[in-house]
Design a protein around this motif. Structure first.
Motif, PDB file in Angstrom:
ATOM      1  N   ILE A   1     -10.146   3.152 -10.735  1.00 17.31           N
ATOM      2  CA  ILE A   1      -9.028   2.427 -11.328  1.00 17.31           C
ATOM      3  C   ILE A   1      -9.538   1.414 -12.353  1.00 17.31           C
ATOM      4  O   ILE A   1     -10.498   0.691 -12.095  1.00 17.31           O
ATOM      5  CB  ILE A   1      -8.210   1.685 -10.244  1.00 17.31           C
ATOM      6  CG1 ILE A   1      -7.553   2.687  -9.300  1.00 17.31           C
ATOM      7  CG2 ILE A   1      -7.138   0.793 -10.895  1.00 17.31           C
ATOM      8  CD1 ILE A   1      -6.863   2.047  -8.114  1.00 17.31           C
ATOM      9  N   GLU A   2      -8.912   1.370 -13.509  1.00 20.29           N
ATOM     10  CA  GLU A   2      -9.233   0.368 -14.526  1.00 20.29           C
ATOM     11  C   GLU A   2      -8.165  -0.720 -14.594  1.00 20.29           C
ATOM     12  O   GLU A   2      -8.486  -1.893 -14.722  1.00 20.29           O
ATOM     13  CB  GLU A   2      -9.368   1.018 -15.905  1.00 20.29           C
ATOM     14  CG  GLU A   2      -9.511   0.038 -17.065  1.00 20.29           C
ATOM     15  CD  GLU A   2     -10.693  -0.907 -16.928  1.00 20.29           C
ATOM     16  OE1 GLU A   2     -10.687  -1.972 -17.569  1.00 20.29           O
ATOM     17  OE2 GLU A   2     -11.651  -0.591 -16.181  1.00 20.29           O
ATOM     18  N   VAL A   3      -6.906  -0.342 -14.496  1.00 17.62           N
ATOM     19  CA  VAL A   3      -5.808  -1.311 -14.606  1.00 17.62           C
ATOM     20  C   VAL A   3      -4.942  -1.290 -13.354  1.00 17.62           C
ATOM     21  O   VAL A   3      -4.547  -0.220 -12.873  1.00 17.62           O
ATOM     22  CB  VAL A   3      -4.918  -1.007 -15.833  1.00 17.62           C
ATOM     23  CG1 VAL A   3      -3.691  -1.921 -15.851  1.00 17.62           C
ATOM     24  CG2 VAL A   3      -5.712  -1.170 -17.122  1.00 17.62           C
TER      25      VAL A   3
ATOM     26  N   LYS B   1      -6.450   6.171 -13.251  1.00 15.08           N
ATOM     27  CA  LYS B   1      -7.017   5.002 -13.941  1.00 15.08           C
ATOM     28  C   LYS B   1      -6.092   3.785 -13.890  1.00 15.08           C
ATOM     29  O   LYS B   1      -6.520   2.663 -14.158  1.00 15.08           O
ATOM     30  CB  LYS B   1      -7.346   5.341 -15.392  1.00 15.08           C
ATOM     31  CG  LYS B   1      -8.472   6.353 -15.542  1.00 15.08           C
ATOM     32  CD  LYS B   1      -8.765   6.641 -17.004  1.00 15.08           C
ATOM     33  CE  LYS B   1      -9.884   7.656 -17.151  1.00 15.08           C
ATOM     34  NZ  LYS B   1     -10.158   7.946 -18.588  1.00 15.08           N
ATOM     35  N   ILE B   2      -4.831   4.008 -13.560  1.00 12.45           N
ATOM     36  CA  ILE B   2      -3.855   2.931 -13.458  1.00 12.45           C
ATOM     37  C   ILE B   2      -3.187   3.002 -12.094  1.00 12.45           C
ATOM     38  O   ILE B   2      -2.806   4.084 -11.627  1.00 12.45           O
ATOM     39  CB  ILE B   2      -2.772   3.036 -14.552  1.00 12.45           C
ATOM     40  CG1 ILE B   2      -3.392   2.941 -15.939  1.00 12.45           C
ATOM     41  CG2 ILE B   2      -1.721   1.939 -14.373  1.00 12.45           C
ATOM     42  CD1 ILE B   2      -2.402   3.171 -17.074  1.00 12.45           C
ATOM     43  N   CYS B   3      -3.064   1.863 -11.444  1.00 17.82           N
ATOM     44  CA  CYS B   3      -2.395   1.795 -10.141  1.00 17.82           C
ATOM     45  C   CYS B   3      -1.281   0.753 -10.217  1.00 17.82           C
ATOM     46  O   CYS B   3      -1.475  -0.342 -10.751  1.00 17.82           O
ATOM     47  CB  CYS B   3      -3.384   1.426  -9.044  1.00 17.82           C
ATOM     48  SG  CYS B   3      -2.621   1.151  -7.414  1.00 17.82           S
ATOM     49  N   THR B   4      -0.110   1.093  -9.702  1.00 16.80           N
ATOM     50  CA  THR B   4       1.002   0.155  -9.660  1.00 16.80           C
ATOM     51  C   THR B   4       1.533   0.025  -8.232  1.00 16.80           C
ATOM     52  O   THR B   4       1.403   0.944  -7.416  1.00 16.80           O
ATOM     53  CB  THR B   4       2.167   0.613 -10.565  1.00 16.80           C
ATOM     54  OG1 THR B   4       2.709   1.845 -10.052  1.00 16.80           O
ATOM     55  CG2 THR B   4       1.705   0.822 -11.998  1.00 16.80           C
ATOM     56  N   SER B   5       2.114  -1.126  -7.955  1.00 21.85           N
ATOM     57  CA  SER B   5       2.848  -1.322  -6.717  1.00 21.85           C
ATOM     58  C   SER B   5       3.915  -2.373  -6.990  1.00 21.85           C
ATOM     59  O   SER B   5       3.902  -3.010  -8.044  1.00 21.85           O
ATOM     60  CB  SER B   5       1.940  -1.763  -5.573  1.00 21.85           C
ATOM     61  OG  SER B   5       2.658  -1.783  -4.341  1.00 21.85           O
TER      62      SER B   5
ATOM     63  N   THR C   1       0.826  -1.214   0.000  1.00 27.71           N
ATOM     64  CA  THR C   1       0.000   0.000   0.000  1.00 27.71           C
ATOM     65  C   THR C   1       0.862   1.267   0.000  1.00 27.71           C
ATOM     66  O   THR C   1       0.521   2.262  -0.657  1.00 27.71           O
ATOM     67  CB  THR C   1      -0.949   0.020   1.205  1.00 27.71           C
ATOM     68  OG1 THR C   1      -0.189  -0.150   2.415  1.00 27.71           O
ATOM     69  CG2 THR C   1      -1.973  -1.103   1.101  1.00 27.71           C
ATOM     70  N   ALA C   2       1.982   1.236   0.712  1.00 27.46           N
ATOM     71  CA  ALA C   2       2.846   2.415   0.772  1.00 27.46           C
ATOM     72  C   ALA C   2       3.482   2.708  -0.584  1.00 27.46           C
ATOM     73  O   ALA C   2       3.821   3.864  -0.885  1.00 27.46           O
ATOM     74  CB  ALA C   2       3.941   2.217   1.816  1.00 27.46           C
TER      75      ALA C   2
ATOM     76  N   TYR D   1      -0.293   6.140  -8.705  1.00 24.90           N
ATOM     77  CA  TYR D   1      -1.449   6.278  -9.587  1.00 24.90           C
ATOM     78  C   TYR D   1      -1.055   7.067 -10.835  1.00 24.90           C
ATOM     79  O   TYR D   1      -0.329   8.058 -10.767  1.00 24.90           O
ATOM     80  CB  TYR D   1      -2.592   6.957  -8.832  1.00 24.90           C
ATOM     81  CG  TYR D   1      -2.991   6.174  -7.598  1.00 24.90           C
ATOM     82  CD1 TYR D   1      -3.904   5.131  -7.669  1.00 24.90           C
ATOM     83  CD2 TYR D   1      -2.390   6.455  -6.367  1.00 24.90           C
ATOM     84  CE1 TYR D   1      -4.234   4.388  -6.546  1.00 24.90           C
ATOM     85  CE2 TYR D   1      -2.715   5.711  -5.235  1.00 24.90           C
ATOM     86  CZ  TYR D   1      -3.632   4.679  -5.336  1.00 24.90           C
ATOM     87  OH  TYR D   1      -3.939   3.925  -4.224  1.00 24.90           O
ATOM     88  N   HIS D   2      -1.531   6.595 -11.959  1.00 29.34           N
ATOM     89  CA  HIS D   2      -1.171   7.172 -13.247  1.00 29.34           C
ATOM     90  C   HIS D   2      -2.429   7.433 -14.074  1.00 29.34           C
ATOM     91  O   HIS D   2      -3.493   6.879 -13.798  1.00 29.34           O
ATOM     92  CB  HIS D   2      -0.240   6.219 -14.013  1.00 29.34           C
ATOM     93  CG  HIS D   2       0.880   5.666 -13.179  1.00 29.34           C
ATOM     94  ND1 HIS D   2       2.129   6.227 -13.130  1.00 29.34           N
ATOM     95  CD2 HIS D   2       0.921   4.578 -12.345  1.00 29.34           C
ATOM     96  CE1 HIS D   2       2.903   5.528 -12.319  1.00 29.34           C
ATOM     97  NE2 HIS D   2       2.200   4.529 -11.831  1.00 29.34           N
ATOM     98  N   CYS D   3      -2.292   8.264 -15.102  1.00 33.00           N
ATOM     99  CA  CYS D   3      -3.412   8.554 -16.014  1.00 33.00           C
ATOM    100  C   CYS D   3      -4.659   8.999 -15.267  1.00 33.00           C
ATOM    101  O   CYS D   3      -5.756   8.453 -15.475  1.00 33.00           O
ATOM    102  CB  CYS D   3      -3.715   7.337 -16.884  1.00 33.00           C
ATOM    103  SG  CYS D   3      -2.356   6.882 -17.966  1.00 33.00           S
ATOM    104  N   GLY D   4      -4.495   9.960 -14.394  1.00 30.94           N
ATOM    105  CA  GLY D   4      -5.631  10.492 -13.659  1.00 30.94           C
ATOM    106  C   GLY D   4      -6.274   9.486 -12.730  1.00 30.94           C
ATOM    107  O   GLY D   4      -7.474   9.577 -12.450  1.00 30.94           O
TER     108      GLY D   4
END
Length: 316
Positions: free
Chosen positions: A251-253, A217-221, A207-208, A212-215
C-alpha cells in the motif's frame, strides 16, 4: 518569515496571550500549546489556551482545565500547529482577527503565514520543535512539565519517531528533554499502546470496511454514525486507526473517511514512500504534510471518495 529569536523577543516585550490550537486537537498542537503556555506563565505573563473543539480522551493526561482560564483582555493571539486560519473555526474571527498582534507558529508546508509574525518551518517534524526553539530563546527553565509536553508533541507527530519527518534535529531536541527527567515510557504507552474499549470495538468496523484499489496500492476505510453507535466511540476515536490504512504490504496511500453528515466528509490521508498527499489535499482546500494530510468535503462519502481516487490513481 520570522525566527525563534524574533518571536521570543516579542513575547518578552508583551503580555496577555491567548493560544489557539487547531480543531480536533492532536498531541502535537496540545503538547506544543501547553508547553508554550507554561513557559509564558513562568515569565509572569497572562496566558491561556482556547480550544476550537474538545480534546480527545487519548490526550487528557497532558491537559489541565487551568490552561483554559481567561481572566484578562487578549493583546496577542498565537496560533500553534494551525495550517490554515479556518482550522481555528469561529475563534479565528472571534479572537485571532480582533487581537492587536497575531503570531503564527506552524510546521505545515502549506501554511502561507497568516499572522503579523510568522514562525513557519516545513522541515520541522512537529510544532513542538518550533516551540522548543522559542523556549530556549526565552531563557525559560526546561521543567519536567514543559519537557514532557514537548515530548508528547514530537512523539505524536512523528508516529513514535517512525515517520519520514523524523530528523537528526528531532532526536537532538528529544535527547535534551531527558535532562528534565521526563517519563517517556509512560507517555509512549498512553499515546501508542493504550486504547479504550470503544476504540477497540471501532477497530472491527474499520478493518471490515477496508477496500483496496489500484492493485492494492490504495486502501480506504470509513467511520459513520452506525459504527459509532455500535462501538460506543466518538468520531475522534477513528484517529487511532488511521495508520492501519497504509499498513498493508504494497500500500502507498491510505485514506480514512469520517462521515460527519450526509453532506460533510472529513478525510485523513497518509502515504508511505513517494506520493505527496498534501498536494492532493490542497487541490480540494485541505493541507498538511507530504506523508500526512487532511481535507474536508461538503459532499457525500461517495462523492469525496470518487474525487480522491481519481487524483491518487494518477500518482500510484
Amino acid at each position: 518569515m520570522h525566527t525563534a529569536k524574533q518571536i521570543a523577543n516579542f513575547l518578552k516585550d508583551h503580555n496577555n496571550y491567548i493560544i489557539i490550537p487547531h480543531r480536533s486537537p492532536d498531541g502535537d498542537c496540545l503538547g506544543s500549546s501547553s508547553a508554550l503556555l507554561l513557559a509564558l506563565r513562568s515569565l509572569g505573563k497572562n496566558a491561556a489556551i482556547v480550544l476550537p473543539s474538545p480534546i480527545s480522551h487519548r490526550h487528557e493526561f497532558i491537559w489541565d482545565s487551568s490552561y483554559e482560564k481567561v481572566d484578562f483582555k487578549c493583546e496577542t493571539a498565537i496560533s500553534v500547529d494551525v495550517a490554515a486560519d479556518d482550522m481555528m473555526l469561529g475563534l479565528y474571527e472571534e479572537i485571532y482577527q480582533k487581537a492587536d498582534y497575531r503570531i503564527c507558529i506552524d510546521h505545515h508546508t502549506t501554511n502561507p503565514g497568516f499572522g503579523s509574525l510568522n514562525f513557519v518551518d516545513g522541515k520541522a517534524a512537529a510544532a513542538g520543535e518550533l516551540v522548543y526553539q522559542i523556549i530556549v530563546e526565552l531563557g525559560v527553565e526546561m521543567t519536567k512539565d514543559i519537557a514532557e509536553r514537548i515530548f508528547v508533541s514530537i512523539a505524536d507527530d512523528t508516529g513514535a519517531f517512525q515517520y519520514s519527518n523524523t530528523t537528526a534535529r528531532t532526536h537532538m531536541i528529544v535527547s535534551s528533554l531527558y535532562d528534565a527527567n521526563i517519563d517517556s515510557d509512560s507517555i509512549m504507552r498512553k499515546l501508542f499502546a493504550t486504547h479504550t474499549v470503544a476504540e477497540l470495538n471501532l477497530l472491527k468496523f474499520v478493518t471490515a470496511r477496508m477496500e483496496y484499489h489500484c492493485g492494492g496500492k490504495i486502501c480506504t476505510s470509513y467511520v459513520d454514525s452506525e459504527a459509532l453507535i455500535a462501538s460506543g466511540a466518538e468520531m475522534s476515536a477513528a484517529d487511532a486507526w488511521i495508520g492501519l490504512t497504509r499498513a498493508g504490504e504494497g500500500i502507498e496511500v491510505g485514506m480514512m473517511f469520517k462521515l460527519l453528515s450526509d453532506n460533510e466528509t472529513r478525510v485523513s490521508l497518509r502515504s508511505n514512500s513517494y506520493v505527496d498527499v498534501s498536494a492532493v489535499a490542497q487541490k480540494f482546500g485541505g493541507g498538511g504534510h507530504v506523508r500526512a494530510a487532511g481535507v474536508t468535503f461538503c459532499e457525500s462519502y461517495a462523492e469525496a471518495k470518487k474525487k480522491l481516487l481519481n487524483e491518487f490513481e494518477k500518482l500510484v
